[in-house]
Design an enzyme around this catalytic site. Sequence first.
Site, mmCIF file in Angstrom:
data_model
loop_
_atom_site.group_PDB
_atom_site.id
_atom_site.type_symbol
_atom_site.label_atom_id
_atom_site.label_comp_id
_atom_site.label_asym_id
_atom_site.label_seq_id
_atom_site.Cartn_x
_atom_site.Cartn_y
_atom_site.Cartn_z
ATOM 1 N N SER A 242 0.881 -1.173 0.000
ATOM 2 C CA SER A 242 0.000 0.000 0.000
ATOM 3 C C SER A 242 0.915 1.218 0.000
ATOM 4 C CB SER A 242 -0.901 -0.002 1.241
ATOM 5 O OG SER A 242 -1.820 -1.070 1.177
ATOM 6 N N THR A 243 1.178 1.705 -1.200
ATOM 7 C CA THR A 243 2.179 2.776 -1.324
ATOM 8 C C THR A 243 1.734 4.074 -0.674
ATOM 9 O OG1 THR A 243 1.276 3.296 -3.515
ATOM 10 C CG2 THR A 243 3.170 1.829 -3.433
ATOM 11 N N CYS A 244 0.417 4.243 -0.528
ATOM 12 C CA CYS A 244 -0.047 5.503 0.067
ATOM 13 C C CYS A 244 0.352 5.609 1.530
ATOM 14 C CB CYS A 244 -1.553 5.648 -0.086
ATOM 15 S SG CYS A 244 -2.476 4.248 0.585
ATOM 16 N N ILE A 245 0.542 4.448 2.182
ATOM 17 C CA ILE A 245 0.956 4.480 3.591
ATOM 18 C C ILE A 245 2.302 3.792 3.786
ATOM 19 C CG2 ILE A 245 -1.373 4.668 4.539
ATOM 20 C CD1 ILE A 245 -1.348 1.644 4.984
#
Length: 983
Positions: free
Chosen positions: A949-952
Amino acid sequence: MLNFTGQTKKRTVRLGDRSVPLGPKGNGDYLQQARLQRIHREETRQREKSAVLLQRQIKKYLDLKSEGQVFETQWLEKYNQWDDERDWNVWLSQLPFLSKWIIPKENEDSINKFISIVEDIISQSQYVTTPSQHGLILNSLIELLSRIHTSRDMLIGCINDLLIKYPNIDSPKYSELVTLLTSCLTKGSISDHGLARDIALKIGKSQPISGIFSLLSRPNLFEGVVSGDESEDYLTIFKQIWDHSSISELTRLDNSAFISLIDNYLTLHTLSEFDEFDFKVLGTILENLTTISIRESSTQDSKSIEHVVATLYSTSFIKSAISFLSDDKESLRTSALHIISQLVSFHPPSKSKLCMLITITPHAFTNLFSAIKSHAIFKGFLSYTFQHQDYVRFSQINQIYGPLKEVDIRVFWDLISTFEEVYSYWLIISNDLESFSKERLSLEEVSNFLIFLKSLSLTLIFLGNKGVDLINDFTRLKNISISLLNQLYSKNLRLKFLPVEFWKLYEIKYDINALLPAVAEDEEKRVRDMDAVQEEEDGFGDLWMDIPQPPRRKSTNYEKIGGDVSYKLEILKKVPFFIGFNDRVKIFQFLIELDKQRNVVYNPFSFDDRNKLSGNIRRENLVHDAYNQFHTAGAGLKNQLSVAFFNQYGPEAGIDGGGITKEFLTSVVKEAFSPEFELELFKETAAENQIYPNDDIFKKINKQIDVPKQQERLQYLRFLGNIMGKCLYENILMEISFAPFFLNKWCNQNMKNSIDDLNYLDHELFVNLMKLINMSDEELNDLDLNFTINESIDKKNYSFDILPPNGETTQVNSSNKLNYIHQISNFKLNFSLHIQTRQFLEGLFQIVSSSWLSMFDCFELQMLISGAQNDINIQDWKENVEYGAYFDDDLTIKYFWEVVAEMKPEERFKLVKFVTSVSRAPLLGFQALSPKFGIRNSGSDRDRFPTASTCINLLKLPDYRDKELIRHKLLYAINTEAGFDLS
């Protein structure tokens, strides 16, 4: 009061009732009425008295005039009719009275007759025999000259005859006579210009005269003097006058008079060599004369300025001044230095010529530097530096000054300013191969001087306004010192001749957290100033004031932060390399956070305070879709993006919580900045494959080839400036390397790249140009070079002038080869890249302020863009990981870190990119990554692949408990490049 009845009676007297009108019929204020009547009677008496006095004076004047005419008639009749010597002396004693009261009121014929009689008296020496009689006649003639406006030529001739015949007359009126003669010359009220000038000079050379400099500064005073011998005679007189005159009188002259004064002196100095006295005269004048500009001067002044400039900046004059710098006589060395120091700032357009002449003069640099390093002030500064002081205190400077004379102090600072100006010019025109040649200053000497310059620059900053009391021309010295220090810092970036610790400070400590409030205040002031300018330009200033504004951040009180905070901010702005790179990165990121806070404040013109920008991006048309979706956003690109990717199968999985945006930005940069991109917006250097704007755009615009297409390319460049600014704004590192000469413009958009930067662009061209330096005229003729350059456009050759307008007809020879080298470099590095660079920077600076980037040099800026490490610090990585459903001693976690340690550096970068969308470790280490790098247990299914999960910044790692399986699954995941479909 008792009445006749024996009773008292009260009386009421009205002394003033202003409510009752005055006048014969009213019962008004009788006291006020009486006062007005007294004033009226007094005014009447004064008018009568004045009329009587005026009548009396007129009668007296008429009587005196009548008596004067009788007196004049009797005096004329008595001429040549004297009975004896006593009778002659009485007749002569009446001369002052006639000169003052009678003759000036007569007509021109009477005045001429009177002057003729005096001339006759002077010529007949048997009459005038005593010094007192000589003085009486002279004083009378001076009195008459001050009172008449006609017959002045005749009267001045009479005065000249008297002074020739009796040259030793003692008179208190000489200063008045010189002033009168100067006035006659200035107003043009005489025809014999030369005679009046010669009388005044004759008086001035023999005794101190007040006002003599007003004469000497009269424009074109020596006009008509053509003979060499005559010029020498006048020059001798000029020097005699100067020798015994009060120099303090120079302060009464204005700038125009100073120009004429020096012009007159140089007019006479046409044949002889300049000597010590000449330098003393010229130095004194220049010291009082402010910087001149021909454009801002009158026509008369302009002619004088042109002559003065042509003489003082001539090769012969400069060389003679330089030669005196090594003279055995200290006074001559001081005068020569003073002249050169004044000329550096005297006429700014000629400064480069002066600096050039000094740089090409053998031993000029070494002579200047020898004088500097032997001076007590230089040694005093070094003594404190060797005690590990970063700068010298106010009190310490006074201690250094203690045993010195005021003139020694002034001479030293003039010497430093001059040397720095000249050396700064030398660094601009020289290349890295010759900058430290022994004919100028060796590398060792430059390194020693830098120790002093570093201390001096910091001292000038920390002195603040107090420096004006200690150092003459403080502001000029401060500006050139800081500028030169920056030049040598840039030179050291390429040549690395100084140890890394040289730029570290001993005493000045930067507590960045304590400094940030002051940085915030300074940034708020900058934004307010920009807003004010923008509102004024838009014409909405008053309208904006009527709209409710969000609350401003309270002003920070510098006193509460620390007394030296303003000086530390000045260091940050002017010499930022004294502050550690990581500290400046923190400040940069802090400024971005401030800007983000400012942008999320309620906007009264927007219905959506989030202002999110959304876009659908096809991977096969990535850059064009990005341009079409966002190129009009400009500064709005600072807002949050919401991007949806589409591949050949349709929309990709994943919700943009930040990770997809990072993937979007890195993908646009990777494709659009590539020289292989269809629009060919960028090129890369041959040696290092570093990116810079494609000069093909400029060349086609210049030759009017497919201009609409070039305009489109420029718009794309502006958009890519926005994209790169967004990457910096969001702290997203990019795998891209820019050419240093291109990054120089990011740090300072007005900076012109130099010949040394050509080495980055085209090493072969740089080497070939350097060969020209040692070539003879014959060798240059064989090459048949001129000031043009041939460039290929679409496989056709075109010629460009590098020295308009006649570059093609200007052949390269030994006298202009240096200029040719610099013009070629300027064309390649500045001129042909200017349009493209400007468009890119305008887009870049819409997102990140140019003032933020100016804290970094080009190499530091590259680290800010792409990170500094060639590999990832695994220990830092491990210490800054947050685990979910894992502990750091779990078997899968132990195997994971062992696999990471055994990976190749490029594989580790891919792993970081897989989790964070960015292939580089954070610039300030993993502790600066937000959110922290996370590893979460995603179950025990050994067939699953790791996902992210690249956003986090989260790696979802199954609990494999098998080292080789972890290696296999990780490498497959990070190498598959499946976008967001793997999850």
